[in-house]
Design an enzyme around this catalytic site. Structure first.
Site, PDB file in Angstrom:
ATOM      1  N   GLU A  40       0.855  -1.179   0.000  1.00  0.00           N
ATOM      2  CA  GLU A  40       0.000   0.000   0.000  1.00  0.00           C
ATOM      3  C   GLU A  40       0.897   1.236   0.000  1.00  0.00           C
ATOM      4  OE1 GLU A  40      -3.446   0.131   0.023  1.00  0.00           O
ATOM      5  OE2 GLU A  40      -3.357  -2.035  -0.331  1.00  0.00           O
ATOM      6  N   ASP A  69      10.318   5.722  -5.093  1.00  0.00           N
ATOM      7  CA  ASP A  69       9.071   6.460  -5.279  1.00  0.00           C
ATOM      8  C   ASP A  69       9.456   7.748  -5.987  1.00  0.00           C
ATOM      9  OD1 ASP A  69       6.245   6.077  -4.822  1.00  0.00           O
ATOM     10  OD2 ASP A  69       6.314   7.932  -3.668  1.00  0.00           O
TER      11      ASP A  69
END
Length: 200
Positions: A40, A69
Site C-alpha cells: 500500500e 518512489d
C-alpha cells in the site's frame, strides 16, 4: 550480498537500476519474480511511500530491498501531481497509461506560460523488514514541460520532460546520457555509494 529485490515491477525502473548498480556486482531483481502483491502507498511524501514499499518487499522476499518512489512536481500546480504521478490521468477520466498521463498533463498545461517542473526520485533501502536505519537517497532534476511529445525512448513522462541544458527530452536521449542527468540516475549513484559503504 549478491541480490537486492526492487520493490517494483516497472521494467523501465528495473533496467535503469540494473545498469547503475552493475559496478557493485549486485543483482537487482523485480519483486514480481519472487512474490505476488504490492505494498500500500497511503502516504503524501515520496520517502514514506518508498519506505513502505521497501519494507514490504524485504518482508515478502527475505532479501534486502530497494524501493523507488518518483514523481513529477509542476511549479504551476503547486508541486502536484507529486506522489500521485503514476495515476495522474485517472483524475481526468483517462485509463492509466504513460501515454494518457502525458496527454492529460499537456491538456492541463495548455496556455500556461510557466512550464517549469522537476522530477524527484527517492530511493530507500532496507536490509530487512524492520531495519532501523534505512538508506535514503534523493535525486532531483529541473525540467520544462515540452509543448508536445518528442522522442521514443524511456517511459513515463520522458517524452515531455525537456532538459534545458541539452535542449532535448529524456525520450530523445541515449540510456547512458539519460542516466547521467535523470533524477533516478542521481539518486541511484548516491544509493550505490551508500550500499557500498554500509551494506557490502
Amino acid at each position: 550480498m549478491k541480490t537486492i529485490v526492487l520493490a517494483s515491477n516497472n521494467q523501465g525502473k528495473l533496467q535503469e537500476l540494473q545498469s547503475l548498480f552493475a559496478p557493485l556486482g549486485v543483482q537487482i531483481v523485480a519483486q514480481g519474480k519472487l512474490f505476488s502483491g504490492e505494498a500500500e502507498e497511503p502516504f503524501q511524501t515520496f520517502v514514506e511511500n518508498a519506505l513502505a514499499k521497501a519494507r514490504f518487499a524485504a518482508e515478502h522476499s527475505g532479501l534486502p530491498a530497494i524501493a523507488d518512489d518518483a514523481g513529477l512536481c509542476v511549479k504551476a500546480f503547486g508541486g502536484l501531481p507529486g506522489v500521485q504521478t503514476a495515476h495522474y490521468c485517472q483524475q481526468f477520466g483517462y485509463p492509466k497509461s504513460d501515454a494518457n498521463n502525458v496527454r492529460a498533463l499537456l491538456e492541463q498545461m495548455a496556455g500556461l506560460a510557466d512550464r517549469s517542473a522537476y522530477m524527484v526520485s527517492t530511493l530507500v533501502g532496507v536490509r530487512q523488514p524492520h531495519d532501523p536505519e534505512p538508506l535514503i537517497a534523493v535525486g532531483k532534476v529541473a525540467v520544462h514541460i515540452a509543448p508536445e511529445p518528442r522522442g521514443d525512448k524511456g517511459f513515463g513522462f520522458d517524452p515531455v520532460l525537456l532538459l534545458p541544458e541539452l535542449g532535448q527530452t529524456f525520450a530523445q536521449l541515449p540510456e547512458a546520457t539519460k542516466n547521467q542527468y535523470s533524477h533516478r540516475g542521481r539518486a541511484a549513484r548516491t544509493m550505490c555509494e551508500l550500499v557500498r559503504q554500509y551494506w557490502l
